[in-house]
Design an enzyme around this catalytic site. Structure first.
Site, PDB file in Angstrom:
ATOM      1  N   THR A  48      49.358 -16.361  72.953  1.00  0.00           N
ATOM      2  CA  THR A  48      49.169 -17.757  72.563  1.00  0.00           C
ATOM      3  C   THR A  48      48.875 -18.614  73.783  1.00  0.00           C
ATOM      4  O   THR A  48      48.167 -19.619  73.694  1.00  0.00           O
ATOM      5  CB  THR A  48      50.421 -18.275  71.832  1.00  0.00           C
ATOM      6  OG1 THR A  48      50.711 -17.406  70.737  1.00  0.00           O
ATOM      7  CG2 THR A  48      50.226 -19.691  71.304  1.00  0.00           C
ATOM      8  N   TYR A 137      55.606  -5.923  74.332  1.00  0.00           N
ATOM      9  CA  TYR A 137      54.882  -6.781  73.398  1.00  0.00           C
ATOM     10  C   TYR A 137      53.940  -5.877  72.607  1.00  0.00           C
ATOM     11  O   TYR A 137      52.824  -5.592  73.042  1.00  0.00           O
ATOM     12  CB  TYR A 137      54.136  -7.851  74.185  1.00  0.00           C
ATOM     13  CG  TYR A 137      53.310  -8.825  73.384  1.00  0.00           C
ATOM     14  CD1 TYR A 137      53.395  -8.921  71.997  1.00  0.00           C
ATOM     15  CD2 TYR A 137      52.440  -9.697  74.036  1.00  0.00           C
ATOM     16  CE1 TYR A 137      52.630  -9.819  71.287  1.00  0.00           C
ATOM     17  CE2 TYR A 137      51.677 -10.610  73.332  1.00  0.00           C
ATOM     18  CZ  TYR A 137      51.766 -10.656  71.972  1.00  0.00           C
ATOM     19  OH  TYR A 137      50.999 -11.555  71.270  1.00  0.00           O
ATOM     20  N   LYS A 164      58.880  -7.122  71.187  1.00  0.00           N
ATOM     21  CA  LYS A 164      58.323  -8.145  70.300  1.00  0.00           C
ATOM     22  C   LYS A 164      57.371  -7.406  69.366  1.00  0.00           C
ATOM     23  O   LYS A 164      56.315  -6.930  69.791  1.00  0.00           O
ATOM     24  CB  LYS A 164      57.586  -9.213  71.103  1.00  0.00           C
ATOM     25  CG  LYS A 164      56.765 -10.175  70.248  1.00  0.00           C
ATOM     26  CD  LYS A 164      56.001 -11.156  71.117  1.00  0.00           C
ATOM     27  CE  LYS A 164      55.010 -11.969  70.301  1.00  0.00           C
ATOM     28  NZ  LYS A 164      54.272 -12.946  71.125  1.00  0.00           N
TER      29      LYS A 164
END
Length: 295
Positions: A48, A137, A164
């Site tokens: 992001t 991630y 994540k």
């Protein structure tokens, strides 16, 4: 293991029109997220945050600015998105002195993924080189780690503390929670399904939706923890409306648009990512209105 639970937004990286990092806007949003949204932590340099576009020096600037602005009020996690173990170790070492409590590291992005042993060595080398805890991630479609592999890495590599878990498959998240059985952190990045993620036992979330609608996400986390499922279901529906408007190949741009519509400065995006189109902007405006986030 650092206390990394709850709502941990992956912040955008505000860029000026010339694509330089806007440190002032970044500081302002750190303060908003901590003081007004009451989030439990922050990630910088993730997807992001367009972390794949940042040089090592720029990433140091972003991480250092966020840590300084947070001033110990919440923990800050630093993102590492590169294509080799050598690059990841270089970045990890470059960030080690800045005060981030952990690294959020992707598998490699190039087309040819390592085998399971290679993936384990990759994350082990990063943890060893930085001295910082590592969150995997798990987001790269052609380099995706199975629940079994993630469990192996987290249980065998001391410096890897959790994952994540991205992608929309709740079965994978459920399998991971089952296999790990509390031996590592599991953060949901299944933006559309945060409510069931929390119900299944996820330790929190690190997902773009948290940056676009942080107050509602904190309320959702609190409602689930308090057993208030009527409120949680209502919040889920409102957040799903927002996510459906945000989702797209230019997701970071759409998150910045959602921020701007709420009076927060997310800055510009970096080329070649496209800014939100007029139709995307209107859809985001309608979703934020329906969710009660703007008038």
């Amino acid at each position: 293991m650092p206390q990394l639970t709850g709502i941990i937004p992956p912040m955008v990286t505000p860029f000026r029109p010339d694509e330089a990092v806007d440190e002032e806007a970044l500081r302002a949003d750190v303060n908003y997220l901590v003081e007004q949204a009451h989030v439990h932590g922050l990630v910088v340099g993730g997807s992001t945050g367009e972390g794949h576009t940042l040089s090592t020096d720029e990433l140091r600037t972003v991480v250092g600015t966020a840590v300084e602005a947070a001033a110990g009020r919440v923990p800050v996690i630093a993102g590492v998105i590169v294509d080799s173990t050598r690059q990841a170790v270089e970045r990890a070492r470059a960030l080690a002195d800045l005060g981030a409590v952990a690294l959020q590291v992707t598998p490699v992005h190039y087309l040819f993924p390592p085998d399971d042993d290679g993936m384990l060595r990759h994350f082990s080398a990063i943890a060893d080189a930085s001295g910082l805890p590592v969150l995997i991630y798990n987001v790269v479609p052609w380099s995706y780690c199975s629940p079994a592999l993630l469990t192996r890495i987290i249980t065998e590599v001391d410096g890897v503390i959790g994952v994540k878990q991205s992608a929309g498959d709740m079965k994978l998240l459920a399998d991971l929670l089952l296999l790990l059985d509390g031996r590592g952190l599991v953060h949901s990045a299944v933006d559309a399904l945060l409510y069931p993620s929390f119900m299944l036992g996820a330790d929190g979330a690190i997902a773009a939706l948290l940056t676009a609608a942080p107050t509602l996400c904190v309320q959702l986390w609190d409602a689930v923890r308090q057993g208030d499922h009527a409120t949680a279901l209502d919040l889920h529906r409102r957040l799903l409306t927002v996510w459906n408007a945000l989702e797209g190949p230019n997701l970071p741009a759409n998150v910045k648009t959602a921020m701007a519509l709420q009076g927060r400065d997310g800055g510009a995006v970096r080329a070649p990512m496209a800014a939100s189109s007029p139709s995307q902007t209107e859809a985001i405006r309608r979703a934020l209105t329906a969710a009660g986030l703007i008038g």
